[in-house]
Design a protein around this motif. Structure first.
Motif, PDB file in Angstrom:
ATOM      1  N   GLN A   1       0.813  -1.219   0.000  1.00  0.00           N
ATOM      2  CA  GLN A   1       0.000   0.000   0.000  1.00  0.00           C
ATOM      3  C   GLN A   1       0.845   1.267   0.000  1.00  0.00           C
ATOM      4  O   GLN A   1       0.316   2.372  -0.058  1.00  0.00           O
ATOM      5  CB  GLN A   1      -0.930  -0.001   1.210  1.00  0.00           C
TER       6      GLN A   1
ATOM      7  N   PRO B   1       0.775   3.366  -3.582  1.00  0.00           N
ATOM      8  CA  PRO B   1      -0.316   4.329  -3.809  1.00  0.00           C
ATOM      9  C   PRO B   1      -0.166   5.607  -2.972  1.00  0.00           C
ATOM     10  O   PRO B   1      -0.510   6.703  -3.447  1.00  0.00           O
ATOM     11  CB  PRO B   1      -1.563   3.551  -3.391  1.00  0.00           C
TER      12      PRO B   1
ATOM     13  N   SER C   1       2.363   7.748  -4.644  1.00  0.00           N
ATOM     14  CA  SER C   1       1.790   8.311  -5.869  1.00  0.00           C
ATOM     15  C   SER C   1       0.981   9.561  -5.559  1.00  0.00           C
ATOM     16  O   SER C   1       1.074  10.584  -6.260  1.00  0.00           O
ATOM     17  CB  SER C   1       0.915   7.264  -6.561  1.00  0.00           C
ATOM     18  N   GLU C   2       0.205   9.519  -4.469  1.00  0.00           N
ATOM     19  CA  GLU C   2      -0.586  10.705  -4.091  1.00  0.00           C
ATOM     20  C   GLU C   2       0.318  11.834  -3.625  1.00  0.00           C
ATOM     21  O   GLU C   2       0.069  13.018  -3.923  1.00  0.00           O
ATOM     22  CB  GLU C   2      -1.578  10.335  -2.995  1.00  0.00           C
TER      23      GLU C   2
END
Length: 476
Positions: free
Chosen positions: A304, A307, A310-311
């Motif tokens: 996790q 992600p 990425s944000e």
């Protein structure tokens, strides 16, 4: 048959044996025997009339054996005999005291190796030479005079009495020296006896500890646990038990005490570990399962992180997430290493290498902790950046409150603050202002702002602690 006239009794008493150190008790006084025939038979044989017989010394009246000497000679003999008895008693008492004291000195010598103890042994040897000299004087005086001779002259008895009295006085003087020496041994003897009193219980405790360790080891093996390492440690103690059984006479009291205490400690440790083996095995089994579950959970959580990164890349400047770029790869690598170590720990458990299994599980735990912190850091970074982006004023006010609180403390009871306190607080205000100014612009560095405000609060906290320490010390 005509009766044979009674013969006169000719006393022939056995002589007293020569005195030696091997026979210390005083010799008994010689018993005087009575006449063996009637008085008239004696008179008939010597051819004396009754009147002449009545004029003989009164030694016949008491049954005495020394018929031809009386008066002064017999008195001198008695005095010499009394002197001999007194000297024999003094000799016996000195010999007994020396033998008793030798036990004390040997006790000190066996236990204590201090200079005072060595000096006591040397002094006792010197006293022994003095005792030998006095004893030799006594023995020579006894051997030089036969007080049981029938023809003992008064002058010879007088000389015997003088020499025996001198020997007795010399024995008495040496006895006084021996008594003074014995009085001075009190502290050393007390210390030695204390150690000796500890010796037997200490050796017995060591034996019992070894027995208990052996029994605990047998119990553990009976439950299916090998405990080879504990058995090897117990085997090392076997020679120590042999030395304990040989006694302090061969190895010394201090060394035996130290050996007994060490054996007791090591045997007790083996016993405790043997008794804990079943519990330890169950604990390792539990940790194997728990860490395996945690490694699987971290594998899921590390997936996790990408992600989250990425944000962060999409919404914030590179300075806010660049240091987190390595987290996904590091997490995967650490979890893989942790699983390898878990497999090794499981093999060590099966082979009952308890120490190896425990060490490997500790390594697994450290790897998972590091991974957990890195994975959590990514999510924590996104949460904090979201909060400060939404409301930076909350972080600003929190920091300003800390500064104002420190300024009030610095001014308490003063018109002006101490420069060493005011200067770092002024620097904190300026640093906060610069961090706030950095939020202006199109793409502010929120992570730099958060780290700056946190460092400002840390610096202010150090000033507060210093002020309180100084004022607390002045109050005392």
């Amino acid at each position: 048959m005509t009766a044979t006239p009674a013969q006169p009794y000719s006393p022939s008493e056995p002589r007293v044996p020569r005195v030696s150190r091997a026979v210390p008790p005083p010799p008994p006084r010689t018993r005087v025997r009575g006449a063996s025939g009637p008085l008239r038979d004696v008179l008939a044989l010597v051819g004396l009339p009754l009147v002449a017989a009545l004029a003989l010394p009164a030694a016949f009246a008491g049954g005495g054996t020394r018929r031809w000497f009386g008066g002064r000679a017999e008195n001198q003999r008695a005095e010499a005999q009394a002197a001999k008895d007194a000297a024999a008693a003094a000799f016996y008492e000195l010999d007994t005291a020396q033998r008793d004291l030798r036990i004390s000195v040997e006790t000190i010598n066996a236990v204590d190796s201090s200079p005072a103890a060595r000096r006591a042994v040397s002094d006792f040897e010197a006293l022994g030479r003095r005792i030998d000299e006095a004893s030799h004087q006594y023995i020579e005086a006894v051997d030089a005079h036969d007080l049981d001779r029938d023809d003992l002259e008064a002058s010879a008895a007088s000389r015997a009495r003088a020499e025996l009295t001198a020997a007795k006085e010399e024995l008495g003087r040496v006895r006084q020296e021996l008594d003074r020496f014995a009085d001075g041994l009190g502290p050393l003897l007390g210390k030695a006896e204390t150690q000796l009193a500890r010796l037997a219980p200490a050796v017995e405790r060591a034996r019992q500890a070894l027995l208990a360790a052996s029994e605990s080891l047998d119990t553990a093996r009976g439950s299916g646990l090998k405990a080879d390492d504990l058995a090897a440690r117990l085997a090392v103690l076997s020679p120590e038990l042999t030395r304990l059984n040989q006694g302090a006479g061969q190895h010394g009291v201090p060394q035996t005490l130290e050996r007994a205490e060490r054996v007791t400690r090591e045997a007790e440790a083996i016993r405790v570990e043997a008794e804990r083996l079943p519990e330890r095995a169950a604990e390792i089994d539990h940790r194997l399962v728990s860490l395996r579950t945690r490694a699987q959970a971290l594998t899921t959580r590390s997936e996790q992180v990408e992600p989250v990164l990425s944000e962060l890349r999409r919404r914030f400047t590179a300075a806010c997430w660049q240091d987190l770029q390595h987290v996904p790869d590091s997490a995967a690598e650490n979890v893989a290493r942790a699983e390898d170590r878990l497999a090794e720990a499981r093999r060590a458990r099966e082979e009952q290498r308890w120490a190896d299994a425990t060490a490997l599980l500790s390594t697994v735990r450290a790897l998972l902790n590091t991974t957990d912190e890195a994975v959590s850091a990514a999510g924590d970074r996104l949460r904090r950046l979201n909060a400060v982006q939404k409301d930076p004023e909350r972080e600003i006010e929190r920091t300003r409150f800390a500064i104002r609180d420190a300024q009030r403390l610095a001014m308490a009871g003063r018109n002006t603050p101490e420069p060493r306190h005011a200067r770092p607080l002024d620097d904190a205000v300026a640093r906060l202002d610069r961090a706030v100014a950095g939020l202006e612009g199109r793409h502010p560095d929120y992570w730099h702002f958060l780290t700056e405000t946190e460092e400002v609060r840390t610096a202010v906290g150090r000033v507060v602690s210093r002020i309180r320490e100084e004022r607390g010390g002045a109050a005392h």
